[in-house]
Design an enzyme around this catalytic site. Structure first.
Site, PDB file in Angstrom:
ATOM      1  N   ASN A  76     159.908  23.228  -0.219  1.00 43.93           N
ATOM      2  CA  ASN A  76     158.796  22.349  -0.578  1.00 43.93           C
ATOM      3  C   ASN A  76     158.318  22.722  -1.979  1.00 43.93           C
ATOM      4  OD1 ASN A  76     156.441  20.907  -0.829  1.00 43.93           O
ATOM      5  ND2 ASN A  76     155.349  21.940   0.834  1.00 43.93           N
ATOM      6  N   TRP A  77     158.663  21.869  -2.934  1.00 41.40           N
ATOM      7  CA  TRP A  77     158.347  22.184  -4.336  1.00 41.40           C
ATOM      8  C   TRP A  77     156.869  21.975  -4.643  1.00 41.40           C
ATOM      9  CZ3 TRP A  77     162.900  19.867  -7.735  1.00 41.40           C
ATOM     10  CH2 TRP A  77     164.115  20.427  -7.311  1.00 41.40           C
ATOM     11  N   LYS A  78     156.151  21.285  -3.789  1.00 44.86           N
ATOM     12  CA  LYS A  78     154.729  20.969  -4.027  1.00 44.86           C
ATOM     13  C   LYS A  78     154.585  20.275  -5.396  1.00 44.86           C
ATOM     14  CE  LYS A  78     153.583  24.674  -0.903  1.00 44.86           C
ATOM     15  NZ  LYS A  78     152.643  25.680  -0.448  1.00 44.86           N
ATOM     16  N   HIS A 110     151.230  18.596   6.164  1.00 48.69           N
ATOM     17  CA  HIS A 110     151.191  19.894   5.470  1.00 48.69           C
ATOM     18  C   HIS A 110     149.739  20.338   5.311  1.00 48.69           C
ATOM     19  CE1 HIS A 110     151.547  23.029   2.493  1.00 48.69           C
ATOM     20  NE2 HIS A 110     152.803  23.135   2.886  1.00 48.69           N
ATOM     21  N   GLU A 130     148.148  21.624   3.005  1.00 46.78           N
ATOM     22  CA  GLU A 130     147.468  21.244   1.766  1.00 46.78           C
ATOM     23  C   GLU A 130     147.007  19.786   1.821  1.00 46.78           C
ATOM     24  OE1 GLU A 130     150.642  22.750  -0.625  1.00 46.78           O
ATOM     25  OE2 GLU A 130     150.031  24.747   0.029  1.00 46.78           O
ATOM     26  N   GLU A 153     153.090  26.871   9.929  1.00 51.51           N
ATOM     27  CA  GLU A 153     152.715  27.469   8.655  1.00 51.51           C
ATOM     28  C   GLU A 153     151.262  27.936   8.733  1.00 51.51           C
ATOM     29  OE1 GLU A 153     155.253  25.906   5.209  1.00 51.51           O
ATOM     30  OE2 GLU A 153     153.752  24.381   5.542  1.00 51.51           O
ATOM     31  N   GLY A 204     151.306  30.776   0.115  1.00 53.54           N
ATOM     32  CA  GLY A 204     151.055  31.051  -1.303  1.00 53.54           C
ATOM     33  C   GLY A 204     150.239  32.307  -1.549  1.00 53.54           C
ATOM     34  N   SER A 223     154.847  32.250   2.600  1.00 56.95           N
ATOM     35  CA  SER A 223     155.342  33.407   1.846  1.00 56.95           C
ATOM     36  C   SER A 223     156.686  33.925   2.356  1.00 56.95           C
ATOM     37  CB  SER A 223     154.281  34.522   1.804  1.00 56.95           C
ATOM     38  OG  SER A 223     153.104  34.053   1.190  1.00 56.95           O
ATOM     39  N   GLY A 282     157.861  27.548   0.009  1.00 51.70           N
ATOM     40  CA  GLY A 282     157.180  26.990  -1.150  1.00 51.70           C
ATOM     41  C   GLY A 282     157.626  27.710  -2.417  1.00 51.70           C
TER      42      GLY A 282
END
Ligand code: 13P
Length: 257
Positions: A11-13, A97, A99, A169, A175, A215, A236
């Protein structure tokens, strides 16, 4: 023991730029050995999907999107439909997700609508769930996972469940460099699988892939994926470095054989 193919997602975000994203995809495409028995997907930003699709062709890496709207078209300024994503070569979508839940404010209902729409459009849905630090510290981890799983899968048939991957997650691990211990993650995954057995049946529970995110990196991927109910990872930060991501894929391959 169930025979589940390891799934590794990157997941490149909201990271990379046009040149860097294409370069990363190209490096992954040439470094990935497609017959190694691991499913690999990357989730670049929307705007680079088409260019990246052209680089992935034939590599065996699946192209995914980080989000999608549930309506097919219309006055939904800024949103992107599943058909638009399919036009770009996308066959997998992240839903729920953390976020999007906690930064953008997506509700369980919206996450469910998106998940159902992705499945109805014939795409794979990677439904993300997980507790915040506050919820964990107040002993609510299992309750949150149960709630988000039930709400996210509301109205989804057993047949459709075959195209769902659940990503556990824990929000506090995303992160932050803090990873759930393999034992804690295994415990959460096993409980989610038991829940799937009660919501559907044992066969569905044995078949569904439940992957860990938060992570995950080359140094901890193998020990996490060695746990019986951890079927891969959603990565990520480490998915932005081709060497790290390929190394995590190799850890998944080692686990698979
Ligand atoms: P990190 O690997 O950067 O912690 O992110 C995990 C994640 O959110 C993947 O969806």
């Amino acid at each position: 023991m169930a025979n589940r193919t390891t799934f590794i997602g990157g997941n490149w975000k909201m990271n990379t730029d046009a040149q860097g994203g294409i370069q990363l995809a190209q490096t992954l495409a040439s470094g990935f050995q497609r017959d190694a028995g691991v499913d690999v997907a990357i989730y670049p930003p929307f705007v680079y999907l088409r260019d990246i699709a052209a680089k992935l062709g034939g590599s065996g890496i699946t192209l995914g999107a980080q989000d999608a709207y549930f309506q097919p078209n219309g006055a939904f300024t800024g949103e992107v439909s599943l058909d638009m994503l399919k036009d770009c070569g996308v066959s997998s979508v992240l839903t729920g997700h953390s976020e999007r839940r906690h930064v953008v404010g997506e509700t369980d209902l919206l996450v469910n609508k998106k998940t159902r729409a992705a499945l109805d459009a014939g795409l794979q849905a990677v439904l993300c769930i997980g507790e915040t630090l506050e919820q964990r510290e107040s002993g609510k981890t299992d309750a949150i996972n149960e709630h988000q799983t039930r709400a996210g899968l509301e109205g989804i048939s057993k047949d459709q469940l075959g195209s769902v991957v659940i990503a556990y997650e824990p929000v506090w691990a995303i992160g932050t460099g803090k990873t759930a211990t393999p034992e804690d993650a295994q415990d959460a995954h096993a409980k989610i699988r038991e829940l799937i057995a009660t919501m559907y049946d044992q066969q569905a529970a044995d078949a569904i892939r439940i992957i860990y995110g938060g992570s995950m990196k080359p140094g901890n991927a193998a020990e996490l994926m060695a746990m019986p109910d951890i079927d891969g990872g959603l990565i990520g930060g480490a998915s932005l470095k081709a060497d790290d991501f390929l190394s995590i894929i190799r850890a998944g391959q080692a686990h698979q054989v």
